[in-house]
Enzyme design. Structure first.
Site, PDB file in Angstrom:
ATOM      1  CG  HIS A 139      -0.417   0.336   2.596  1.00  0.00           C
ATOM      2  ND1 HIS A 139      -1.199   0.553   3.536  1.00  0.00           N
ATOM      3  CD2 HIS A 139       0.845   0.380   2.981  1.00  0.00           C
ATOM      4  CE1 HIS A 139      -0.313   0.841   4.823  1.00  0.00           C
ATOM      5  NE2 HIS A 139       0.833   0.701   4.470  1.00  0.00           N
ATOM      6  CB  CYS A 185       2.985   4.834   5.408  1.00  0.00           C
ATOM      7  SG  CYS A 185       3.191   3.422   6.321  1.00  0.00           S
ATOM      8  CG  HIS A 226       5.313   0.429   2.283  1.00  0.00           C
ATOM      9  ND1 HIS A 226       4.816   1.851   2.003  1.00  0.00           N
ATOM     10  CD2 HIS A 226       4.785  -0.002   3.514  1.00  0.00           C
ATOM     11  CE1 HIS A 226       3.998   1.940   2.994  1.00  0.00           C
ATOM     12  NE2 HIS A 226       3.929   0.914   3.976  1.00  0.00           N
ATOM     13  CG  HIS A 235       2.357  -3.333   6.007  1.00  0.00           C
ATOM     14  ND1 HIS A 235       3.456  -2.917   7.136  1.00  0.00           N
ATOM     15  CD2 HIS A 235       2.089  -1.882   5.436  1.00  0.00           C
ATOM     16  CE1 HIS A 235       3.411  -1.452   7.007  1.00  0.00           C
ATOM     17  NE2 HIS A 235       2.858  -1.191   6.292  1.00  0.00           N
ATOM     18  CG  ASP A 281      -2.085 -13.739   0.287  1.00  0.00           C
ATOM     19  OD1 ASP A 281      -1.330 -12.807   0.932  1.00  0.00           O
ATOM     20  OD2 ASP A 281      -1.874 -14.703  -0.206  1.00  0.00           O
ATOM     21  CG  HIS A 282       0.805 -12.434  -2.846  1.00  0.00           C
ATOM     22  ND1 HIS A 282       0.481 -13.197  -1.721  1.00  0.00           N
ATOM     23  CD2 HIS A 282       2.242 -12.533  -2.982  1.00  0.00           C
ATOM     24  CE1 HIS A 282       1.544 -13.622  -1.161  1.00  0.00           C
ATOM     25  NE2 HIS A 282       2.588 -13.522  -2.096  1.00  0.00           N
ATOM     26  CD  GLU A 326      -0.100  -0.982   8.633  1.00  0.00           C
ATOM     27  OE1 GLU A 326      -1.109  -0.818   7.707  1.00  0.00           O
ATOM     28  OE2 GLU A 326       0.158  -0.276   9.217  1.00  0.00           O
TER      29      GLU A 326
HETATM   30 NI    NI Z   1       2.576   0.916   5.698  1.00  0.00          NI
END
Ligand code: NI
Length: 135
Positions: free
Chosen positions: A15, A34, A40, A42, A80-81, A125
């Site tokens: 995100h 962020c 990037h 998580h 996911d992914h 997160e």
């Molecule tokens: Ni983040």
């Protein structure tokens, strides 16, 4: 008497937190790392809690295999992914913060579970940063 059954789950997603209507300086000062324009990732950890009464016939609050399948379909298969900003329509104009992701997950589970269940969503997160949403 009420009881809560938990199921853990996991997904990886990328995100970026920013607002298109803010300039770079303001985005950087509010969202920091962020706001990285190249996104990037998580490793999100999820704990879903279902609260209700034990069914005296089965001894179950909920069939855990059914819950597992619903979480897989609604959360893992959906998130996911994925790049949350780009792939997930709900985040087209909404920041994919852990707060907003937990609300999305709760709403998707709410649509699939009988009304007599209470639902709680705990979303990590990072190992130290997490949020709990109960509707
Ligand atoms: Ni983040």
């Amino acid at each position: 008497m009420s009881i809560t059954v938990y199921r853990k789950s996991h997904f990886n997603a990328a995100h970026r937190l920013y607002r298109k209507d803010w300039d770079d300086t303001k985005n950087q000062s509010v969202f920091g790392k962020c706001n990285n324009p190249n996104f990037h990732g998580h490793n999100y950890e999820l704990e879903v809690g279902i609260t209700g009464e034990i069914n005296p016939e089965t001894g179950f609050l909920i069939d855990i295999e059914k819950l597992k399948k619903i979480i897989k379909e609604e959360v893992e298969d959906y998130l996911d992914h994925k790049n949350l900003n780009i792939d997930i329509p709900e985040f087209k104009n909404l920041n994919p913060t852990m707060e907003n992701i937990s609300v999305l997950i709760w709403n998707k589970l709410r649509n699939r579970l009988e009304e007599y269940y209470q639902i709680s969503v705990k979303l990590y997160e990072t190992p130290r940063n997490f949020v709990v949403y109960t509707g």
